[in-house]
Design a protein around this motif. Structure first.
Motif, PDB file in Angstrom:
ATOM      1  N   ALA A 154      -4.621 -16.278   6.934  1.00  0.00           N
ATOM      2  CA  ALA A 154      -4.436 -17.718   6.619  1.00  0.00           C
ATOM      3  C   ALA A 154      -2.712 -17.444   6.227  1.00  0.00           C
ATOM      4  N   ASP A 155      -2.025 -17.344   5.528  1.00  0.00           N
ATOM      5  CA  ASP A 155      -1.516 -16.454   4.981  1.00  0.00           C
ATOM      6  C   ASP A 155      -0.992 -15.535   5.417  1.00  0.00           C
ATOM      7  N   PRO A 156      -0.815 -15.177   6.247  1.00  0.00           N
ATOM      8  CA  PRO A 156       0.068 -12.929   6.201  1.00  0.00           C
ATOM      9  C   PRO A 156       1.492 -12.535   5.936  1.00  0.00           C
ATOM     10  N   GLY A 157       1.456 -13.022   4.709  1.00  0.00           N
ATOM     11  CA  GLY A 157       2.154 -12.778   3.792  1.00  0.00           C
ATOM     12  C   GLY A 157       1.509 -12.887   2.451  1.00  0.00           C
ATOM     13  N   ARG A 158       0.003 -13.070   2.007  1.00  0.00           N
ATOM     14  CA  ARG A 158      -0.689 -13.009   0.577  1.00  0.00           C
ATOM     15  C   ARG A 158      -0.541 -11.440   0.691  1.00  0.00           C
ATOM     16  N   THR A 159       0.363 -10.766  -0.126  1.00  0.00           N
ATOM     17  CA  THR A 159       0.033  -8.844  -0.464  1.00  0.00           C
ATOM     18  C   THR A 159      -0.924  -8.925  -1.213  1.00  0.00           C
ATOM     19  N   LEU A 160      -1.374 -10.158  -2.056  1.00  0.00           N
ATOM     20  CA  LEU A 160      -3.091  -9.045  -2.553  1.00  0.00           C
ATOM     21  C   LEU A 160      -3.965  -9.016  -1.919  1.00  0.00           C
ATOM     22  N   SER A 161      -4.305 -10.310  -0.948  1.00  0.00           N
ATOM     23  CA  SER A 161      -5.302  -9.792  -0.464  1.00  0.00           C
ATOM     24  C   SER A 161      -5.578  -8.546   0.734  1.00  0.00           C
ATOM     25  N   MET A 162      -4.359  -8.710   0.838  1.00  0.00           N
ATOM     26  CA  MET A 162      -4.204  -7.452   1.604  1.00  0.00           C
ATOM     27  C   MET A 162      -4.972  -6.533   0.512  1.00  0.00           C
ATOM     28  N   VAL A 163      -4.077  -6.268  -0.142  1.00  0.00           N
ATOM     29  CA  VAL A 163      -4.439  -4.921  -1.375  1.00  0.00           C
ATOM     30  C   VAL A 163      -6.211  -4.929  -1.555  1.00  0.00           C
TER      31      VAL A 163
ATOM     32  N   PHE B  46      -3.570   0.873   6.133  1.00  0.00           N
ATOM     33  CA  PHE B  46      -2.691   0.217   7.495  1.00  0.00           C
ATOM     34  C   PHE B  46      -2.810  -0.857   6.242  1.00  0.00           C
ATOM     35  N   TRP B  47      -3.814  -1.656   5.462  1.00  0.00           N
ATOM     36  CA  TRP B  47      -3.465  -2.834   5.101  1.00  0.00           C
ATOM     37  C   TRP B  47      -2.533  -2.329   3.707  1.00  0.00           C
ATOM     38  N   TYR B  48      -2.305  -0.938   3.434  1.00  0.00           N
ATOM     39  CA  TYR B  48      -1.787  -0.806   2.077  1.00  0.00           C
ATOM     40  C   TYR B  48      -0.381  -0.502   2.436  1.00  0.00           C
ATOM     41  N   GLN B  49      -0.088   0.103   3.512  1.00  0.00           N
ATOM     42  CA  GLN B  49       1.416   0.148   4.447  1.00  0.00           C
ATOM     43  C   GLN B  49       2.000  -1.729   4.563  1.00  0.00           C
ATOM     44  N   ARG B  50       0.820  -2.537   4.837  1.00  0.00           N
ATOM     45  CA  ARG B  50       1.769  -3.843   5.690  1.00  0.00           C
ATOM     46  C   ARG B  50       2.113  -4.301   4.376  1.00  0.00           C
ATOM     47  N   ALA B  51       0.999  -4.176   3.139  1.00  0.00           N
ATOM     48  CA  ALA B  51       1.445  -4.581   1.514  1.00  0.00           C
ATOM     49  C   ALA B  51       2.592  -4.300   1.247  1.00  0.00           C
ATOM     50  N   ALA B  52       2.934  -2.749   1.743  1.00  0.00           N
ATOM     51  CA  ALA B  52       4.013  -1.845   0.916  1.00  0.00           C
ATOM     52  C   ALA B  52       5.400  -2.597   1.697  1.00  0.00           C
ATOM     53  N   ASP B  53       5.180  -2.614   2.982  1.00  0.00           N
ATOM     54  CA  ASP B  53       6.275  -3.044   3.870  1.00  0.00           C
ATOM     55  C   ASP B  53       6.486  -4.593   3.115  1.00  0.00           C
ATOM     56  N   ALA B  54       5.572  -5.359   2.575  1.00  0.00           N
ATOM     57  CA  ALA B  54       5.707  -6.517   2.295  1.00  0.00           C
ATOM     58  C   ALA B  54       6.529  -6.788   0.903  1.00  0.00           C
ATOM     59  N   GLY B  55       6.795  -5.544   0.177  1.00  0.00           N
ATOM     60  CA  GLY B  55       7.338  -5.390  -0.979  1.00  0.00           C
ATOM     61  C   GLY B  55       5.812  -5.481  -2.323  1.00  0.00           C
ATOM     62  N   ASP B  56       4.772  -5.008  -2.018  1.00  0.00           N
ATOM     63  CA  ASP B  56       4.140  -4.957  -2.823  1.00  0.00           C
ATOM     64  C   ASP B  56       4.245  -3.104  -3.568  1.00  0.00           C
ATOM     65  N   PRO B  57       4.323  -3.711  -4.957  1.00  0.00           N
ATOM     66  CA  PRO B  57       4.896  -1.889  -6.018  1.00  0.00           C
ATOM     67  C   PRO B  57       2.786  -0.945  -5.962  1.00  0.00           C
ATOM     68  N   PHE B  58       2.164  -2.017  -5.958  1.00  0.00           N
ATOM     69  CA  PHE B  58       1.335  -1.429  -5.946  1.00  0.00           C
ATOM     70  C   PHE B  58       0.938  -0.720  -4.924  1.00  0.00           C
ATOM     71  N   ALA B  59       1.022  -0.903  -3.982  1.00  0.00           N
ATOM     72  CA  ALA B  59       0.671  -0.506  -2.187  1.00  0.00           C
ATOM     73  C   ALA B  59       1.316   0.750  -2.507  1.00  0.00           C
ATOM     74  N   MET B  60       2.856   0.167  -2.457  1.00  0.00           N
ATOM     75  CA  MET B  60       3.896   1.978  -2.946  1.00  0.00           C
ATOM     76  C   MET B  60       3.360   2.822  -3.386  1.00  0.00           C
ATOM     77  N   SER B  61       2.528   2.563  -4.615  1.00  0.00           N
ATOM     78  CA  SER B  61       1.889   3.911  -5.130  1.00  0.00           C
ATOM     79  C   SER B  61       1.124   4.033  -4.867  1.00  0.00           C
ATOM     80  N   THR B  62      -0.046   3.339  -4.564  1.00  0.00           N
ATOM     81  CA  THR B  62      -1.418   4.008  -3.685  1.00  0.00           C
ATOM     82  C   THR B  62      -1.212   4.723  -2.374  1.00  0.00           C
ATOM     83  N   LEU B  63       0.527   4.807  -1.824  1.00  0.00           N
ATOM     84  CA  LEU B  63       0.552   5.144  -0.673  1.00  0.00           C
ATOM     85  C   LEU B  63       0.722   6.683  -0.316  1.00  0.00           C
ATOM     86  N   GLY B  64       1.634   6.534  -1.835  1.00  0.00           N
ATOM     87  CA  GLY B  64       2.291   8.107  -2.502  1.00  0.00           C
ATOM     88  C   GLY B  64       0.579   8.686  -3.281  1.00  0.00           C
ATOM     89  N   ASP B  65      -0.711   7.743  -3.680  1.00  0.00           N
ATOM     90  CA  ASP B  65      -1.337   8.727  -3.861  1.00  0.00           C
ATOM     91  C   ASP B  65      -2.372   9.305  -3.053  1.00  0.00           C
TER      92      ASP B  65
END
Length: 257
Positions: free
Chosen positions: A47-56, A73-92
């Protein structure tokens, strides 16, 4: 040395408040329905393709059940949308695979947003590379965050600088870090300030930190307060603390009830 022995906490002990809160379920609430939760998070993203919280949140659920590929895949989408938690989790995730370069790249992206966990993870990376000066520089970039101050204390304890370790552990403990309360208590005990050590360990234990419960139990045992020592060691053991399990076993095997 109790404070030094946990100088290798590493990133998985970081106090990620958001993730910790998400894992807590009030006692009077029904058990979590993760399957239905997944459905609703998928619908939210549709419903909201930019909703990073639900992606995470969706990625967290998938990762928990072992579907690492779709979770990433979903962490990557959230990270590409600017979510820092997702970026850090991808680092993990990259770090778990032994890909330090990939981990560092993601941690740097997240750190660039001011995300403290990622800033500290970069400090941990450099510490693991035996570059304490660069590690210290990253921890200091996090400012007065209690976890970053704890990491500085841990770094200096590892380097054998008990004075600076105590300074940073004290600052972190005064800011509310229960991990720092435990490590500060260990440093104080080792230099003979047992009464103050007990006060800090008690604060950490009463706040729910199982390491502090274990350290307090050991200190009380050595001071002859065996009954209270056993209670704290049991609480820490029930929380899954292996050191407390061993200490409690030794206490009981010795007939000290």
């Amino acid at each position: 040395m109790a404070g030094v022995s946990r100088s290798s906490w590493r990133r998985w002990l970081r106090p990620d408040r958001a993730a910790a809160a998400a894992d807590q379920q009030p006692a009077d609430q029904p058990p979590a329905d993760e399957g239905e939760a997944e459905v609703w998070h998928r619908r939210a993203v549709a419903a909201d393709p930019g909703r990073t919280l639900s992606m995470v949140k969706l990625a967290d659920l998938l990762r928990k059940r072992g579907d690492g590929v779709e979770a990433e895949f979903w962490y990557q989408r959230a990270a590409d949308a600017g979510d820092p938690f997702a970026m850090s989790t991808l680092g993990d995730l990259h770090l778990d695979r032994g890909d330090q370069a990939g981990a560092e790249s993601w941690f740097r992206r997240a750190a660039g947003t001011g995300y403290v966990v990622a800033i500290c993870n970069l400090g941990d990376l450099y510490r693991g590379r035996d570059d304490p000066a660069e590690a210290e520089a990253w921890y200091r970039r996090a400012g007065d965050d209690e976890y970053a101050m704890s990491r500085l204390g841990s770094l200096f304890a590892h380097l054998g600088d008990a004075g600076r370790a105590e300074t940073w552990f004290r600052r972190a403990a005064e800011a509310g870090s229960t991990y720092a309360m435990d490590s500060l208590g260990g440093l104080l005990r080792d230099r003979g300030a047992v009464d103050e050590a007990e006060r800090w360990l008690r604060r950490g234990a009463e706040a729910g930190n199982d390491f502090a419960m274990c350290s307090l139990g050991e200190l009380l045992r050595d001071r002859g307060a065996v009954g209270e020592a056993k209670r704290w060691l049991r609480r820490a053991a029930d929380a899954g603390n292996a050191r407390a399990m061993s200490a409690l076993g030794d206490l009981l095997a010795g007939g000290q009830a």
